[in-house]
Write an enzyme that holds these catalytic residues in place. Sequence first.
Site, PDB file in Angstrom:
ATOM      1  N   CYS A 117      -4.397  -1.709  -1.973  1.00  0.00           N
ATOM      2  CA  CYS A 117      -5.407  -0.660  -1.239  1.00  0.00           C
ATOM      3  C   CYS A 117      -5.035   0.087   0.079  1.00  0.00           C
ATOM      4  O   CYS A 117      -4.590  -0.669   0.810  1.00  0.00           O
ATOM      5  CB  CYS A 117      -6.788  -1.367  -1.049  1.00  0.00           C
ATOM      6  N   CYS A 162     -10.958   6.123   0.226  1.00  0.00           N
ATOM      7  CA  CYS A 162      -9.936   5.423  -0.736  1.00  0.00           C
ATOM      8  C   CYS A 162      -8.514   5.793  -0.342  1.00  0.00           C
ATOM      9  O   CYS A 162      -8.071   6.851  -0.403  1.00  0.00           O
ATOM     10  CB  CYS A 162     -10.273   5.412  -2.114  1.00  0.00           C
TER      11      CYS A 162
END
Length: 324
Positions: free
Chosen positions: A100, A259
Site C-alpha cells: 500500500c 490510495c
Amino acid sequence: MSSPTATGHVQGRSTRLTVSKGHGTQNDFVLIDDRDAALDLTPDLVRRLADRRAGVGGDGVIRLVASVHLPAAAPSLTEDPAATWFMDYHNGDGSTAEMCGNGVRVVALLAERLGVWDGRSELVLGTRAGVRRVRRVPAPDQGPAEWYSVDMGPWHLPGGPGAAAAGADAEVEVDGLPVARAALRVDVGNPHHVVALADLAELSAARLHVAPHVTPAPAAGTNVELVVPLGESTDADGVLVGRVRMRVHERGVGETRSCGTGACAAALAVRTWAGAGAPDVWLVDVPGGTVRVTVLPDGHVELAGPAVLVADVDVDVEALLAVP
C-alpha cells in the site's frame, strides 16, 4: 507517543494489545509493532481491529516485523539483504495485499518513532510486492514539515503496447454512471483499472460504495480508479507538472479517501493517454489531500506525500473478539 507493542498470541486471548492509528492523506491504518512476530495476526483479528464501529477503525492493518521472523519476507531479503524490516499489510476485510503506497509512508513514520530507522538514511522495507525504499523529502509549502518519498518499484501495462495504443484493455461498470466505461490496466506491484471521466460532475456522481463490475474479471480482484485530468502547468523550477483528480474503490476495502498505488496508476494512465511530451511529474488530488507521483527514468515510479500518526490505542483483545 509511546511505542505500540504486541503482547501475545490472539489464540490465547491476551488481554491487551497496544496499537497506533495513522494515515496518509486520510487513507487510515491500524499499526502494530510486532518486531518479533509474537502476534497471531489472524484475518478475524484484522477485520475486528479495522471495524469502524466495533474496533479501532481503518482501511487496513499494518504490522511492522523483523524480516527474519516472517516467511513472507524471504523474497524481499533475497532481493536486498538490507530489507531487514517487513511491512505486513492486510486489507480491512482480513485479506492480505501486496502493498500500500500510503501505508508505506505511515509505517516508515512508525519505524522512525520506534527508533528502528533514523529518518535520515534510506529505509529499505520489504513488502509482498518487493523491496520499497523510503526517504524523507521537503513538502510543498502548503503541506506539513516533512513528506516521505517511496520508490514504488517498476510499473507496467499488462496489456502491453497494444493497450497503450488503444488507450484501454478492459471495461468497468460503475454504479451511478450510465454505460460501461473503457479502462486501462496498470500494474504497480498490485492491479489497477483506471477509467477517465468527462468532468468533475461525473466523478461526483459515481457511487463507489458499490464495487465496480470489471470485464474481463480479474481472478484476484482489482482496484478501480476514476480520474478527471485537470491539465498541466510549469512549476517554479520550470518542471512541467500534470494534475488529476481521483476517486478509488480499493479491493478488499471499498471506497477510501486515498490510495497511494492508485494515485500512481492514475498518473501513469493519464500520462499514457496524453502521449509524447506528457509530464513525468503529476499531482494527484484525492478526497484526503494531494500526493505527488514521479515517473523515473529507470522504469520505476515514485510516490511522495505526508504521513501522520494520531494516536496510540490500548485494545482489550478479549472484548474485541467477543463482539458477534
